[in-house]
Design a protein around this motif. Structure first.
Motif, PDB file in Angstrom:
ATOM      1  N   TRP A 383       0.825  -1.210   0.000  1.00  0.00           N
ATOM      2  CA  TRP A 383       0.000   0.000   0.000  1.00  0.00           C
ATOM      3  C   TRP A 383       0.858   1.258   0.000  1.00  0.00           C
ATOM      4  CZ3 TRP A 383      -4.313  -1.221  -1.846  1.00  0.00           C
ATOM      5  CH2 TRP A 383      -4.886  -2.473  -1.544  1.00  0.00           C
ATOM      6  N   VAL A 384       2.064   1.163   0.542  1.00  0.00           N
ATOM      7  CA  VAL A 384       3.024   2.264   0.399  1.00  0.00           C
ATOM      8  C   VAL A 384       3.372   2.450  -1.078  1.00  0.00           C
ATOM      9  CG1 VAL A 384       5.385   3.010   0.919  1.00  0.00           C
ATOM     10  CG2 VAL A 384       3.964   2.002   2.710  1.00  0.00           C
ATOM     11  N   TYR A 385       3.590   1.334  -1.772  1.00  0.00           N
ATOM     12  CA  TYR A 385       3.848   1.383  -3.216  1.00  0.00           C
ATOM     13  C   TYR A 385       2.705   2.098  -3.934  1.00  0.00           C
ATOM     14  CZ  TYR A 385       4.915  -0.287  -7.956  1.00  0.00           C
ATOM     15  OH  TYR A 385       5.212  -0.362  -9.292  1.00  0.00           O
ATOM     16  N   VAL A 386       1.470   1.686  -3.647  1.00  0.00           N
ATOM     17  CA  VAL A 386       0.310   2.260  -4.333  1.00  0.00           C
ATOM     18  C   VAL A 386       0.207   3.759  -4.070  1.00  0.00           C
ATOM     19  CG1 VAL A 386      -2.219   2.223  -4.464  1.00  0.00           C
ATOM     20  CG2 VAL A 386      -0.937   0.074  -4.366  1.00  0.00           C
ATOM     21  N   CYS A 387       0.367   4.158  -2.816  1.00  0.00           N
ATOM     22  CA  CYS A 387       0.251   5.580  -2.471  1.00  0.00           C
ATOM     23  C   CYS A 387       1.315   6.412  -3.174  1.00  0.00           C
ATOM     24  CB  CYS A 387       0.358   5.765  -0.955  1.00  0.00           C
ATOM     25  SG  CYS A 387      -1.064   5.147  -0.031  1.00  0.00           S
ATOM     26  N   LEU A 388       2.561   5.928  -3.189  1.00  0.00           N
ATOM     27  CA  LEU A 388       3.626   6.693  -3.840  1.00  0.00           C
ATOM     28  C   LEU A 388       3.462   6.680  -5.360  1.00  0.00           C
ATOM     29  CD1 LEU A 388       6.717   5.798  -1.633  1.00  0.00           C
ATOM     30  CD2 LEU A 388       5.309   7.857  -1.609  1.00  0.00           C
ATOM     31  N   ALA A 389       2.904   5.606  -5.923  1.00  0.00           N
ATOM     32  CA  ALA A 389       2.609   5.594  -7.363  1.00  0.00           C
ATOM     33  C   ALA A 389       1.562   6.645  -7.713  1.00  0.00           C
ATOM     34  CB  ALA A 389       2.139   4.210  -7.792  1.00  0.00           C
ATOM     35  N   VAL A 390       0.565   6.821  -6.845  1.00  0.00           N
ATOM     36  CA  VAL A 390      -0.457   7.850  -7.066  1.00  0.00           C
ATOM     37  C   VAL A 390       0.171   9.239  -7.008  1.00  0.00           C
ATOM     38  CG1 VAL A 390      -2.523   8.915  -6.073  1.00  0.00           C
ATOM     39  CG2 VAL A 390      -2.379   6.425  -6.270  1.00  0.00           C
ATOM     40  N   VAL A 391       1.090   9.454  -6.075  1.00  0.00           N
ATOM     41  CA  VAL A 391       1.773  10.752  -5.971  1.00  0.00           C
ATOM     42  C   VAL A 391       2.570  11.032  -7.246  1.00  0.00           C
ATOM     43  CG1 VAL A 391       3.561  12.052  -4.753  1.00  0.00           C
ATOM     44  CG2 VAL A 391       1.872  10.717  -3.465  1.00  0.00           C
ATOM     45  N   ALA A 392       3.337  10.043  -7.711  1.00  0.00           N
ATOM     46  CA  ALA A 392       4.137  10.232  -8.923  1.00  0.00           C
ATOM     47  C   ALA A 392       3.249  10.491 -10.135  1.00  0.00           C
ATOM     48  CB  ALA A 392       5.010   8.997  -9.159  1.00  0.00           C
ATOM     49  N   THR A 393       2.156   9.746 -10.252  1.00  0.00           N
ATOM     50  CA  THR A 393       1.229   9.933 -11.375  1.00  0.00           C
ATOM     51  C   THR A 393       0.629  11.332 -11.353  1.00  0.00           C
ATOM     52  OG1 THR A 393       0.696   7.568 -11.314  1.00  0.00           O
ATOM     53  CG2 THR A 393      -0.813   8.996 -12.523  1.00  0.00           C
ATOM     54  N   SER A 394       0.267  11.804 -10.167  1.00  0.00           N
ATOM     55  CA  SER A 394      -0.318  13.146 -10.040  1.00  0.00           C
ATOM     56  C   SER A 394       0.675  14.229 -10.447  1.00  0.00           C
ATOM     57  CB  SER A 394      -0.793  13.376  -8.604  1.00  0.00           C
ATOM     58  OG  SER A 394      -1.757  12.408  -8.221  1.00  0.00           O
ATOM     59  N   LEU A 395       1.940  14.080 -10.044  1.00  0.00           N
ATOM     60  CA  LEU A 395       2.965  15.048 -10.427  1.00  0.00           C
ATOM     61  C   LEU A 395       3.127  15.116 -11.936  1.00  0.00           C
ATOM     62  CD1 LEU A 395       5.735  14.286  -7.768  1.00  0.00           C
ATOM     63  CD2 LEU A 395       4.521  16.458  -8.043  1.00  0.00           C
ATOM     64  N   LEU A 396       3.216  13.945 -12.570  1.00  0.00           N
ATOM     65  CA  LEU A 396       3.409  13.902 -14.017  1.00  0.00           C
ATOM     66  C   LEU A 396       2.179  14.416 -14.762  1.00  0.00           C
ATOM     67  CD1 LEU A 396       5.243  10.480 -14.193  1.00  0.00           C
ATOM     68  CD2 LEU A 396       6.249  12.717 -14.682  1.00  0.00           C
ATOM     69  N   ALA A 397       0.989  14.078 -14.273  1.00  0.00           N
ATOM     70  CA  ALA A 397      -0.235  14.555 -14.912  1.00  0.00           C
ATOM     71  C   ALA A 397      -0.328  16.073 -14.848  1.00  0.00           C
ATOM     72  CB  ALA A 397      -1.453  13.916 -14.252  1.00  0.00           C
ATOM     73  N   ALA A 398       0.015  16.648 -13.702  1.00  0.00           N
ATOM     74  CA  ALA A 398      -0.002  18.109 -13.568  1.00  0.00           C
ATOM     75  C   ALA A 398       0.990  18.754 -14.527  1.00  0.00           C
ATOM     76  CB  ALA A 398       0.318  18.501 -12.126  1.00  0.00           C
ATOM     77  N   ASP A 399       2.162  18.123 -14.705  1.00  0.00           N
ATOM     78  CA  ASP A 399       3.152  18.675 -15.617  1.00  0.00           C
ATOM     79  C   ASP A 399       2.675  18.594 -17.068  1.00  0.00           C
ATOM     80  OD1 ASP A 399       5.799  19.713 -16.274  1.00  0.00           O
ATOM     81  OD2 ASP A 399       6.185  17.731 -17.099  1.00  0.00           O
ATOM     82  N   VAL A 400       2.041  17.478 -17.442  1.00  0.00           N
ATOM     83  CA  VAL A 400       1.512  17.341 -18.808  1.00  0.00           C
ATOM     84  C   VAL A 400       0.453  18.405 -19.081  1.00  0.00           C
ATOM     85  CG1 VAL A 400       0.141  15.858 -20.326  1.00  0.00           C
ATOM     86  CG2 VAL A 400       2.060  14.894 -19.037  1.00  0.00           C
ATOM     87  N   LEU A 401      -0.448  18.613 -18.131  1.00  0.00           N
ATOM     88  CA  LEU A 401      -1.488  19.633 -18.307  1.00  0.00           C
ATOM     89  C   LEU A 401      -0.883  21.028 -18.397  1.00  0.00           C
ATOM     90  CD1 LEU A 401      -4.206  18.299 -15.821  1.00  0.00           C
ATOM     91  CD2 LEU A 401      -4.284  18.256 -18.326  1.00  0.00           C
ATOM     92  N   ARG A 402       0.135  21.303 -17.553  1.00  0.00           N
ATOM     93  CA  ARG A 402       0.784  22.601 -17.597  1.00  0.00           C
ATOM     94  C   ARG A 402       1.450  22.834 -18.957  1.00  0.00           C
ATOM     95  NH1 ARG A 402       5.794  24.900 -16.792  1.00  0.00           N
ATOM     96  NH2 ARG A 402       6.707  22.812 -16.895  1.00  0.00           N
ATOM     97  N   THR A 403       2.122  21.794 -19.480  1.00  0.00           N
ATOM     98  CA  THR A 403       2.796  21.918 -20.784  1.00  0.00           C
ATOM     99  C   THR A 403       1.790  22.165 -21.897  1.00  0.00           C
ATOM    100  OG1 THR A 403       4.559  20.448 -20.013  1.00  0.00           O
ATOM    101  CG2 THR A 403       4.326  20.735 -22.399  1.00  0.00           C
ATOM    102  N   ARG A 404       0.665  21.442 -21.872  1.00  0.00           N
ATOM    103  CA  ARG A 404      -0.330  21.613 -22.928  1.00  0.00           C
ATOM    104  C   ARG A 404      -0.977  22.985 -22.877  1.00  0.00           C
ATOM    105  NH1 ARG A 404      -3.110  15.533 -22.797  1.00  0.00           N
ATOM    106  NH2 ARG A 404      -1.341  14.496 -23.842  1.00  0.00           N
ATOM    107  N   ARG A 405      -1.172  23.512 -21.674  1.00  0.00           N
ATOM    108  CA  ARG A 405      -1.736  24.875 -21.571  1.00  0.00           C
ATOM    109  C   ARG A 405      -0.777  25.892 -22.149  1.00  0.00           C
ATOM    110  NH1 ARG A 405      -3.819  23.293 -16.374  1.00  0.00           N
ATOM    111  NH2 ARG A 405      -1.972  24.226 -15.382  1.00  0.00           N
TER     112      ARG A 405
END
Length: 409
Positions: A383-405
């Motif tokens: 569950w530590v793995y899952v939580c940190l995977a969600v954090v990493a995914t959120s960081l990358l998703a925010a960066d992708v959205l920022r780049t597209r804007r």
């Protein structure tokens, strides 16, 4: 009646679209050979713990620390060394660090005591950090942007093959003929590999140095996305190694895998990772961002299923295999994301920070897992793995959205 000259007729012909350059298989396979040797050298003590501890008169845990010494040397040195070598031609630098890896491994074979063996591991870690900082950027120099995922997959395949083939072969050789001979054979292979890289790898320019020489100044706009990728890779590696470092007791104690079948299951996990690399270089070669989010989502989902399937062996084994496949996609896709994000003038420095973040995640994740294992138990690690995977995914998703804007403005 007038006649047009051949030159004017040729000028009137429409220009043919330029075809993409041929994929540089030979050069990339030479890089893959380098990664194979480098990773095998990093991990070789793990299969030879009993022989090395008996020979040197130290505990097995002290031999295990040789891997940690190697990794933390990379963390502490790679960025500074890349800065110091920024004006050295990349081709010559790669050949040189592979030679240093061979020399350090050969000296390790001759080390009369544990302290000198640690010193050889520090020397190897210095070279290893520079190698990994350069090798990813080098692949980016050899291909156009749309072929990055495929090129990085070929290069990183050498590291996967090291786990599937290099470390097991070194272990078998060490068991049969002694750990010193295994180190010596690997050292000879590294020196031969340096010759192959020198011969088959085409030279590339030093774009970072060229930019500095041409007077390029100011803050590079790609620093922020590079930093986000580095943070994300450190987070996901921490989550992975917090769990995977202790996968043997989890599979045996929680899932119910017979201890005698554990090595086979770990080999299957390595094969699954190789399948993930193939998917990256084929299915997601031109859709690297999509592939990255697929890999992160599937790996988190399969670790969740693995945890919830404890006691149901068939379901757990399927989840374990699919997790290995998804995780095998992550290193090349994260590296590709970094190369897409970094401007050419900071690629080598960006790769140095990436290597530092990667190894920090490995060491920090293992330590975090040890702490949680002692305080809470095995069940919390996935569950530590899952939580940190969600954090990493959120960081990358925010960066992708920022780049597209920014691109849409």
């Amino acid at each position: 009646m007038t006649s047009s000259s051949p030159s004017s007729a040729r000028a009137a012909e429409p220009a043919k679209p330029s075809s993409p350059p041929p994929f540089p298989w030979v050069g990339l396979i030479a890089l893959a050979a380098g990664t194979f040797l480098s990773v095998t050298g990093e991990m070789i003590p793990t299969g030879l713990l009993p022989e090395m501890s008996t020979s040197l008169g130290v505990t097995e845990s002290q031999i295990g620390l040789l891997v940690s010494v190697f990794a933390f040397t990379v963390v502490l040195s790679s960025t500074a060394l890349i800065h110091l070598t920024r004006r050295v031609p990349r081709h010559a630098l790669l050949v040189a660090v592979i030679v240093v890896l061979g020399v350090s491994t050969g000296l390790g074979a001759l080390a009369p005591n544990y302290e000198l063996l640690v010193a050889t591991r520090v020397l190897g870690g210095l070279a290893h950090g520079v190698f990994w900082a350069v090798v990813g950027a080098y692949a980016g120099h050899l291909v156009p942007k749309e072929q990055l995922a495929r090129a990085v997959s070929v290069t990183i395949a050498g590291g996967t093959l090291a786990f599937v083939l290099g470390v097991p072969l070194s272990t078998a050789l060490g068991h049969a003929l002694g750990w010193r001979l295994a180190f010596g054979v690997l050292a000879a292979a590294m020196l031969l590999g340096a010759v192959v890289v020198w011969w088959k790898l085409p030279p590339v320019g030093r774009e970072e140095s060229h930019a500095a020489a041409s007077g390029a100044t100011g803050r590079d706009p790609s620093i922020v996305p590079v930093a986000i990728v580095c943070i994300a890779v450190g987070v996901i590696m921490a989550g992975h190694y917090a769990f995977y470092t202790y996968i043997a007791p989890f599979l045996i104690g929680e899932v119910g895998v017979p201890a005698g079948q554990l090595s086979i299951l770990l080999l299957v996990y390595g094969v699954a990772g190789a399948i993930g690399l193939i998917l990256t270089g084929s299915v997601f070669a031109r859709r690297a961002t999509t592939g990255l989010f697929v890999a992160l989502t599937v790996s988190a989902a399969m670790v969740s299923v693995l945890s919830l399937s404890a006691g149901w062996l068939p379901g757990a084994l399927v989840a374990f295999f699919l997790w290995g496949t998804a995780f095998g996609m992550l290193p090349p896709l994260m590296q590709t994301r970094l190369l897409h994000a970094a401007s050419p003038r900071i690629r080598d420095t960006a790769n140095a920070f990436y290597t530092t973040a990667f190894n920090t995640g490995i060491g920090g994740g293992s330590a975090l897992g040890a702490l949680l294992l002692a305080e809470i138990g095995l069940g919390v690690l996935p569950w530590v793995y899952v939580c940190l995977a969600v954090v990493a995914t959120s960081l990358l998703a925010a960066d992708v959205l920022r780049t597209r804007r920014r691109e849409s403005v």
